[in-house]
Every structure is written in C-alpha cells, then in structure tokens.
Design a protein around this motif. Structure first.
Motif, PDB file in Angstrom:
ATOM      1  N   GLY A  90       0.809  -1.213   0.000  1.00 57.10           N
ATOM      2  CA  GLY A  90       0.000   0.000   0.000  1.00 57.10           C
ATOM      3  C   GLY A  90       0.841   1.261   0.000  1.00 57.10           C
ATOM      4  O   GLY A  90       0.348   2.346   0.254  1.00 57.10           O
ATOM      5  N   ARG A  91       2.106   1.106  -0.323  1.00 57.07           N
ATOM      6  CA  ARG A  91       3.004   2.263  -0.316  1.00 57.07           C
ATOM      7  C   ARG A  91       3.637   2.479  -1.688  1.00 57.07           C
ATOM      8  O   ARG A  91       3.039   3.075  -2.543  1.00 57.07           O
ATOM      9  CB  ARG A  91       4.076   2.099   0.751  1.00 57.07           C
ATOM     10  CG  ARG A  91       3.509   2.196   2.149  1.00 57.07           C
ATOM     11  CD  ARG A  91       4.607   2.155   3.181  1.00 57.07           C
ATOM     12  NE  ARG A  91       4.037   2.290   4.508  1.00 57.07           N
ATOM     13  CZ  ARG A  91       4.663   2.812   5.520  1.00 57.07           C
ATOM     14  NH1 ARG A  91       5.898   3.226   5.394  1.00 57.07           N
ATOM     15  NH2 ARG A  91       4.085   2.891   6.686  1.00 57.07           N
ATOM     16  N   GLY A  92       4.835   1.985  -1.869  1.00 60.72           N
ATOM     17  CA  GLY A  92       5.679   2.330  -3.007  1.00 60.72           C
ATOM     18  C   GLY A  92       5.032   2.314  -4.375  1.00 60.72           C
ATOM     19  O   GLY A  92       4.864   3.349  -5.015  1.00 60.72           O
ATOM     20  N   ARG A  93       4.682   1.137  -4.854  1.00 58.59           N
ATOM     21  CA  ARG A  93       4.135   1.032  -6.214  1.00 58.59           C
ATOM     22  C   ARG A  93       2.834   1.800  -6.365  1.00 58.59           C
ATOM     23  O   ARG A  93       2.643   2.533  -7.336  1.00 58.59           O
ATOM     24  CB  ARG A  93       3.876  -0.426  -6.589  1.00 58.59           C
ATOM     25  CG  ARG A  93       5.097  -1.214  -6.888  1.00 58.59           C
ATOM     26  CD  ARG A  93       4.692  -2.595  -7.360  1.00 58.59           C
ATOM     27  NE  ARG A  93       5.801  -3.510  -7.195  1.00 58.59           N
ATOM     28  CZ  ARG A  93       5.764  -4.770  -7.528  1.00 58.59           C
ATOM     29  NH1 ARG A  93       4.667  -5.286  -8.029  1.00 58.59           N
ATOM     30  NH2 ARG A  93       6.808  -5.541  -7.349  1.00 58.59           N
ATOM     31  N   ALA A  98      -0.235   6.432  -8.147  1.00 57.71           N
ATOM     32  CA  ALA A  98      -1.202   7.487  -7.863  1.00 57.71           C
ATOM     33  C   ALA A  98      -0.640   8.849  -8.257  1.00 57.71           C
ATOM     34  O   ALA A  98      -1.342   9.674  -8.861  1.00 57.71           O
ATOM     35  CB  ALA A  98      -1.598   7.476  -6.390  1.00 57.71           C
ATOM     36  N   ALA A  99       0.629   9.086  -7.946  1.00 57.00           N
ATOM     37  CA  ALA A  99       1.261  10.353  -8.312  1.00 57.00           C
ATOM     38  C   ALA A  99       1.340  10.512  -9.830  1.00 57.00           C
ATOM     39  O   ALA A  99       1.052  11.593 -10.369  1.00 57.00           O
ATOM     40  CB  ALA A  99       2.648  10.443  -7.688  1.00 57.00           C
ATOM     41  N   CYS A 100       1.687   9.443 -10.521  1.00 57.87           N
ATOM     42  CA  CYS A 100       1.751   9.510 -11.988  1.00 57.87           C
ATOM     43  C   CYS A 100       0.367   9.777 -12.565  1.00 57.87           C
ATOM     44  O   CYS A 100       0.219  10.565 -13.509  1.00 57.87           O
ATOM     45  CB  CYS A 100       2.346   8.228 -12.558  1.00 57.87           C
ATOM     46  SG  CYS A 100       4.121   8.074 -12.265  1.00 57.87           S
ATOM     47  N   PHE A 101      -0.661   9.152 -11.997  1.00 57.79           N
ATOM     48  CA  PHE A 101      -2.018   9.399 -12.471  1.00 57.79           C
ATOM     49  C   PHE A 101      -2.414  10.855 -12.252  1.00 57.79           C
ATOM     50  O   PHE A 101      -2.985  11.491 -13.138  1.00 57.79           O
ATOM     51  CB  PHE A 101      -3.034   8.471 -11.805  1.00 57.79           C
ATOM     52  CG  PHE A 101      -4.432   8.803 -12.215  1.00 57.79           C
ATOM     53  CD1 PHE A 101      -4.886   8.454 -13.481  1.00 57.79           C
ATOM     54  CD2 PHE A 101      -5.270   9.505 -11.374  1.00 57.79           C
ATOM     55  CE1 PHE A 101      -6.171   8.797 -13.898  1.00 57.79           C
ATOM     56  CE2 PHE A 101      -6.554   9.855 -11.776  1.00 57.79           C
ATOM     57  CZ  PHE A 101      -7.005   9.490 -13.037  1.00 57.79           C
ATOM     58  N   LEU A 102      -2.125  11.393 -11.079  1.00 60.33           N
ATOM     59  CA  LEU A 102      -2.457  12.799 -10.814  1.00 60.33           C
ATOM     60  C   LEU A 102      -1.750  13.726 -11.795  1.00 60.33           C
ATOM     61  O   LEU A 102      -2.349  14.682 -12.304  1.00 60.33           O
ATOM     62  CB  LEU A 102      -2.088  13.164  -9.378  1.00 60.33           C
ATOM     63  CG  LEU A 102      -2.947  12.532  -8.288  1.00 60.33           C
ATOM     64  CD1 LEU A 102      -2.339  12.791  -6.923  1.00 60.33           C
ATOM     65  CD2 LEU A 102      -4.381  13.040  -8.366  1.00 60.33           C
ATOM     66  N   LYS A 124      -1.585  10.406   2.535  1.00 59.75           N
ATOM     67  CA  LYS A 124      -1.413   9.146   3.250  1.00 59.75           C
ATOM     68  C   LYS A 124      -0.840   9.363   4.657  1.00 59.75           C
ATOM     69  O   LYS A 124      -0.853   8.449   5.472  1.00 59.75           O
ATOM     70  CB  LYS A 124      -0.513   8.197   2.459  1.00 59.75           C
ATOM     71  CG  LYS A 124      -1.192   7.665   1.194  1.00 59.75           C
ATOM     72  CD  LYS A 124      -0.378   6.631   0.478  1.00 59.75           C
ATOM     73  CE  LYS A 124      -0.348   5.301   1.108  1.00 59.75           C
ATOM     74  NZ  LYS A 124      -1.536   4.493   1.154  1.00 59.75           N
ATOM     75  N   GLY A 125      -0.333  10.571   4.926  1.00 61.76           N
ATOM     76  CA  GLY A 125       0.236  10.854   6.235  1.00 61.76           C
ATOM     77  C   GLY A 125       1.551  10.137   6.481  1.00 61.76           C
ATOM     78  O   GLY A 125       1.878   9.793   7.618  1.00 61.76           O
ATOM     79  N   ILE A 126       2.300   9.917   5.404  1.00 65.20           N
ATOM     80  CA  ILE A 126       3.577   9.203   5.497  1.00 65.20           C
ATOM     81  C   ILE A 126       4.649  10.084   4.855  1.00 65.20           C
ATOM     82  O   ILE A 126       4.447  10.574   3.740  1.00 65.20           O
ATOM     83  CB  ILE A 126       3.507   7.850   4.747  1.00 65.20           C
ATOM     84  CG1 ILE A 126       2.411   6.962   5.350  1.00 65.20           C
ATOM     85  CG2 ILE A 126       4.853   7.137   4.773  1.00 65.20           C
ATOM     86  CD1 ILE A 126       2.130   5.704   4.559  1.00 65.20           C
ATOM     87  N   LEU A 131       7.550   6.577   2.012  1.00 67.44           N
ATOM     88  CA  LEU A 131       6.465   6.121   1.140  1.00 67.44           C
ATOM     89  C   LEU A 131       6.994   5.489  -0.145  1.00 67.44           C
ATOM     90  O   LEU A 131       6.549   4.418  -0.545  1.00 67.44           O
ATOM     91  CB  LEU A 131       5.542   7.294   0.811  1.00 67.44           C
ATOM     92  CG  LEU A 131       4.311   6.976  -0.014  1.00 67.44           C
ATOM     93  CD1 LEU A 131       3.387   6.023   0.732  1.00 67.44           C
ATOM     94  CD2 LEU A 131       3.573   8.269  -0.351  1.00 67.44           C
ATOM     95  N   VAL A 132       7.914   6.160  -0.795  1.00 60.60           N
ATOM     96  CA  VAL A 132       8.487   5.650  -2.049  1.00 60.60           C
ATOM     97  C   VAL A 132      10.005   5.683  -1.943  1.00 60.60           C
ATOM     98  O   VAL A 132      10.576   6.590  -1.349  1.00 60.60           O
ATOM     99  CB  VAL A 132       8.017   6.454  -3.287  1.00 60.60           C
ATOM    100  CG1 VAL A 132       6.545   6.250  -3.554  1.00 60.60           C
ATOM    101  CG2 VAL A 132       8.318   7.923  -3.148  1.00 60.60           C
TER     102      VAL A 132
END
Length: 145
Positions: A90-93, A98-102, A124-126, A131-132
């Motif tokens: 639920g983090r890296g990939r 999600a960032a690429c989609f945004l 995500k509060g991380i 996170l990545v």
C-alpha cells in the motif's frame, strides 16, 4: 479472496470487499492490482485489473501510461466511479502510480511529478522518503519526462 505477493490469501480481502461495496456499491469501484501476483475475487465482482511490473519495484513508463489511461477511462464512465490502486504494502508502487495518475490527469495542478508525490505522501500521512524509495521516484520521473 485476494492473494499477497507470496500467493497466500490476503488476510483483509473479504473485509476490503465488504467496505468497497458498502461505500461505493457493487458497480462503482475498480481495483488495479500492482503487485506481482494476480488474484481474482468473486467478492470484488471481478473488478480487479492485474498490472504486474516486470521490473521491481515500479511500473515502467509505458505500463504506467497504460494504467493512467485505463483509470482515466474508468473514472469518465460514471462520476460515482472510484479507482483503487493496490500493491502489496500500500506504499511504493501504488503511491508512485497514484502520483503519476495525478500528473497525467491534472497536469495544471501537478506540473511536476514531485508535486504529485508530495501530495500523495501528505494524503497518506507518510513522509515521502518512507512512502516511495529512490528507484520509484526515478521511475515516476521517467513517466513525467
């Protein structure tokens, strides 16, 4: 239920399916599985798109573009539709995706991929560095180039 990267049933699969159906209905969610192991779940009404990465730990730019187009098409079908990007942790990939989609969907708001990565980390509060990892950030930057 769903399966983890090691092939074991995901311990939360039924609970997640119940939550998605309760919150969004049976017809308004789609899960993009970015983990290495494919799974199907009748509980998820076969709404799982498996997008394995040939390269750990991130999708290459061509697959990321396909993911972004797929998610965008799904979201345009109905304003109630939601997209879930899921990976083993639920983090890296999933965060990089999600960032690429945004960045893909709203380039005026997220001109730089770093802006989108920081946004996802805040949501995500991380902290971003937890996170990545650097490889995932680098692969995300390839997508935005």
């Amino acid at each position: 239920g769903g399966e983890d990267d090691d092939g074991a049933p995901h311990p939360q699969a039924d609970r997640i399916a119940d939550w998605l159906i309760d919150k969004h209905g049976e017809d308004h969610f789609m899960v993009w599985n970015l983990s290495r192991t494919a799974y199907t779940s009748s509980r998820l009404h076969n709404r799982v798109v498996h997008m394995p990465s040939p390269w750990y730990p991130s999708l290459p730019a061509t697959l990321m573009l396909g993911l972004c187009k797929s998610v965008s098409s799904w979201l345009r079908l109905n304003p109630k539709n939601v997209a879930i990007l899921q990976c083993r942790t639920g983090r890296g990939r999933s965060a990089a995706a999600a960032a690429c989609f945004l960045h893909y969907q709203t380039p005026d708001q997220f001109k730089e991929i770093g802006d989108a990565l920081h946004f996802v980390a805040r949501k995500k509060g991380i902290p971003l560095h937890k996170l990545v990892n650097p490889t995932q950030r680098r692969f995300a930057s390839y997508f935005s180039a």
